[in-house]
Every structure is written in structure tokens, then in C-alpha cells.
Design an enzyme around this catalytic site. Sequence first.
Site, PDB file in Angstrom:
ATOM      1  CD  GLU A 210      -1.481  -2.376   1.861  1.00 43.15           C
ATOM      2  OE1 GLU A 210      -0.241  -2.590   1.943  1.00 43.15           O
ATOM      3  OE2 GLU A 210      -2.339  -3.219   2.203  1.00 43.15           O
ATOM      4  CE  LYS A 510       1.438  -7.478   5.446  1.00 42.46           C
ATOM      5  NZ  LYS A 510       2.626  -7.147   6.228  1.00 42.46           N
TER       6      LYS A 510
HETATM    7  O1  F6P Z   1       0.694  -5.788   7.924  1.00 37.31           O
HETATM    8  C1  F6P Z   1       0.761  -5.382   9.226  1.00 37.31           C
HETATM    9  C2  F6P Z   1       1.890  -4.436   9.443  1.00 37.31           C
HETATM   10  O2  F6P Z   1       3.092  -5.121   9.375  1.00 37.31           O
HETATM   11  C3  F6P Z   1       1.755  -3.703  10.759  1.00 37.31           C
HETATM   12  O3  F6P Z   1       2.181  -4.442  11.833  1.00 37.31           O
HETATM   13  C4  F6P Z   1       2.541  -2.469  10.483  1.00 37.31           C
HETATM   14  O4  F6P Z   1       2.256  -1.469  11.407  1.00 37.31           O
HETATM   15  C5  F6P Z   1       2.087  -2.157   9.084  1.00 37.31           C
HETATM   16  O5  F6P Z   1       1.909  -3.405   8.472  1.00 37.31           O
HETATM   17  C6  F6P Z   1       3.013  -1.303   8.273  1.00 37.31           C
HETATM   18  O6  F6P Z   1       4.265  -1.904   8.094  1.00 37.31           O
HETATM   19  P1  F6P Z   1       5.470  -1.054   7.542  1.00 37.31           P
HETATM   20  O7  F6P Z   1       5.753   0.028   8.523  1.00 37.31           O
HETATM   21  O8  F6P Z   1       6.611  -2.017   7.417  1.00 37.31           O
HETATM   22  O9  F6P Z   1       5.075  -0.482   6.203  1.00 37.31           O
END
Ligand code: F6P
Length: 544
Positions: A210, A510
Site C-alpha cells: 500500500e 498479503k
Molecule cells: O501488515 C501489518 C503491518 O506489518 C503492521 O504491523 C505495520 O504497522 C504495518 O503493516 C506497516 O508496516 P510497515 O511500517 O513495514 O510499512
Amino acid sequence: MTITSSPSWAALGTHQKALAATHLRELFAREPNRVESLSLSFGGMFYDFSKQRVTAETLRLLTELARVAGVQERAERMFSGERINVSEDRSVLHVALRRSAGPFPSSQFDVMPDVIKTRLRMAEFAERLRAGKCIGHKGMPIRDVVNIGIGGSDLGPKMMGQALRSISHPALGVHYISNLDGAQLAPLLQTLDPRTTLFVIVSKTFTTQETMINANTARNWLRANLGDDLVSENHFAAVSSRPERAVEFGVSGDLVFPIWDWVGGRYSLWSAVGLALMIAIGPHAFDEMLRGAERMDEHFRTAPLERNLPVVMALIGIWNTNFLGASTNSVLPYNESLKYFPSFLQQLEMESNGKSVSIGGEAMDCATCPIVWGELGNNGQHAFFQLLHQGGRIVPCDFIAAARSDFPLPEHQEALLSNCFAQSAALAFGKNKDEVRADLENESMSAQEIADLLPHRVFAGNQPSSTLLMSSLNPGALGSLVALYEHKVFVQGAIWGINSFDQWGVELGKAVANRILPAIRDQELAKLLDASTQGLLSFARKHL
Ligand code: F6P
């Protein structure tokens, strides 16, 4: 021995059976001043849990459970930097991020030099930007900051930014983008001037789909608008534990701020993940927020279990979940500035404790994290509160309010607070048949009309709730509030015996999304997927 096979657990079960038939009305009748013994104060906070279905004996037994579960010993293991996140082999040191002085956790393993260095770099950058000295395109000052991140890299700073908007820099726009849906980023871009916009890409891993897609779109937008004149370094900062990936993306090395593997995403608000927040509220207010959290850390570490706010809050949750059988916990802020608090808590609680396997890998034999949900309380009253009052389910509620408003208007605050207090009272005490009948008789209804209406107008009550009342939403109080819930989650994880600091449950989705993505265009690949997904893809393909 698991906690559920301990004598303390059994004693609580027996106690619950003995108390089960006692309505909150009766508890209040027996002990009219129960708010005095069933409340705690901390700093500018008053935590009233007298409307929970508990007695002093319940508290005594719950406290004993915390002792048996070794909550304090486990907390000390966290505070001393032990690698208590065993499935990821990491220490859990978000508490270091709000320490005012080091060394911490020990002189051998001192994280404070890095923490303080980063705090100072953040403050220097935030001050410069707030003073209009951070340069965008051709010498123009940055006017808008867009935080691109998701989960812990979004929810904490966004929640706190909303909570502290009354003290935000008046001339700077600070925005948060998390969703893959272009419907969040596209309309925002239409309002921004690319020459004066800075994107802060926040991702611990710097691989989150994202965040990377949103960051790429931001970069393309800058390129499309500024063409060959684009100096990408002037429009990006980043926060990551993989700084080399941020530099590769095009962020200038001196604007990449580190985080460390000992900070979980949902516990990272206090780190450079809070950069956009610091830009909005200023380093001084950010520091006050850290001090508020540090005060709560100290309280958590030193207060006796029965007077320890996070411990008591956690124990009330254990009672409701494991002994009263509640499967949800509703969070109801009576304050517009806390509108993102329920979603922040959803990640904090459910990503931490939404697990059914113990830290040792055994299947749990009791319920763990309830489903946390919520909404601004006053709005909820005119929507879902019907179910809370008459739906027949047990839904423990956390009411949260501030006595003083940051945006005072005549009449509003008194009315808001009286609604908040009225709801917890109505949920607790309800309205029985006799009271309803007396009301209907006063309305001059016939006996038949009363008989018909009576069942619809009865409120069972006995719905448990706590109210956390703050004097105001200042940065220190908010820091304490968030740290309070962090430690509550810790205590519950310790009692259930689960690892609150990993999040393997988010990985499968994911991986599956990565398999489905190419199949959206490639029908041959789609054939390898299950029939339902194929059906969805085939419909989507026709309308994409
Ligand atoms: O998918 C969950 C997660 O890993 C959370 O624990 C985390 O806060 C979020 O995605 C964002 O992760 P990143 O900071 O690595 O983009």
C-alpha cells in the site's frame, strides 16, 4: 501449568458464579460509595470502573491472578531489554522512545544514544519546516506534508494529530494517506501544490504494498507537474528500518530517519514514525507527549498491582472476556478530537493479542483479545447504542471524555458530558418493569396499551462500562493515555501467556494478494485459483 489451570483462575470462576445473579443496581445499593474504592486517579485522569460487574473481592482475586501470571516479572523483562518477542527474536523497547535520559535498558545494551540523536534530528527538521525554511520547488517553502504509511505507520500519528489539532501549526497542512484505494490520494493531490508539498514515506520495512504504491504515485505526480525541474530530494523524507531502500527510492540520506527492530509498528508513534505529528504540533508538544507516556511507564513499573492503572484496566478486561464471556469491547470517545482513537486501539489490541496460540506454541484454552470496536459516543447513541441497551448481549464499554473542550462553544461541552455520563448510567442501571409501568401510567395509557408496550420499553441494564475522564486533551495527558492502553495490552498478553509483539496473522493475506494480482489480467493464472476467486475476478475484469 497454564493460567487457566491455576487455583487463581478457578477461584475467579467460583466467584463469578456467586456474583452472576447480582445486578449492578444491587451492587450500587449495597455499596453506594463504590466509586471511591473502584476508581483510580493518575495525573489528570480519573478512571471510574465502579460500573463494572465487580466487587472488592473480584479485584483481589484478579490481582492475585496477575501475581500468579508473573505480570510484574514479565514487565521487568521488557524494561530490561530481554528478547521477549521470541517468535521474531527481538527486544521490545518502545518504552525507550519516551525516556528522558539514558542509559537504557542497560549500559551494555544502551539504545538511548540512537534514540536521542534521532529525536534531535527530527526536532531540527520539524522546526525548520514549521519556520518555512524547508525548501520545496525553486526555493518555495513547504506548506503541505503528506504522511504515506499504513497500520502502525499511520494510525498513531494520525490519531494523535487529530487529538491535538487545536495546537497544530496554523499554516501547514498535514495529511495522512494509507489506503490503496486511489480515492484517498487522488482527491488530496487535487488540492495540493506540488511545488510546496513534502511526502514523508513511513514504512518500517519499506516494502509494504500500500505504502509503496502510494509513494510511487506521489513521485509520478511530482514528475508530471514539475517535469525536469523536479529535485526529488526536496519533496521526500522517509522513516524506515531499511534506510538504504528509502535512499534507493530517491529520498536524500539526511532526510531518512531510522526506527529499529525493537519497536513494533503499532508501538512506534513515539519514534520518527511520529515525524508528521511533530511537524504539526512542534517538538515541544511532542516532547510533552513523550513525558506523559514516560510518567505512565514509571507508574506501570512501580505502582502496586491493585493501584496500577494499566494493570487494573487489563484485569477488568480479563474479567469481562474470560469470566463474563464478553466477546467484544466497545471504545466510545465523547470527544471529536479522539475520533481515530478506536481504530488506533483496534490495531494496538487486536494485532497484539488477537492470537489463539500461547508463547510456547500451544493452543489456547481460553478466549483472548475481544473484538475492539467503537465510534464517537455521541454519534453512536443515535445509531448502534440501541443494541447496547436492549440487544441482550454483554458489550463492555470504555467511555472516554475530556472535562474541558479544546473548541469551546456555549452549551456544547456540558451537554456532551451529560450524555456521556447518562449513557453509562443508563447501561448500568436500566429501567425495570415497575419503573416503565409507572411512566406509562403517567402517560394515561390503558391497561392493554401498557401491557403491549411494556416489554419494548424495559431496559435490562447491567451492561458493564468504565469511564476514563481526562481534565483536557493536552499532549502529556494523551501520551499517558496511549501508554496506558499499551501497558494494558501487555498485561493481558502476559496473563494469557501469548506473545503480544508479533503479527504473523497479517502475512497470509498479503501472500494471497500477491498471487491474485497478476491473475486480474491473466486468465490462465486465474484458473489456478479457487472457484470463488475466479468468479470475483471474472466479474471485476468486465468492469475494471
Ligand atoms: O501488515 C501489518 C503491518 O506489518 C503492521 O504491523 C505495520 O504497522 C504495518 O503493516 C506497516 O508496516 P510497515 O511500517 O513495514 O510499512
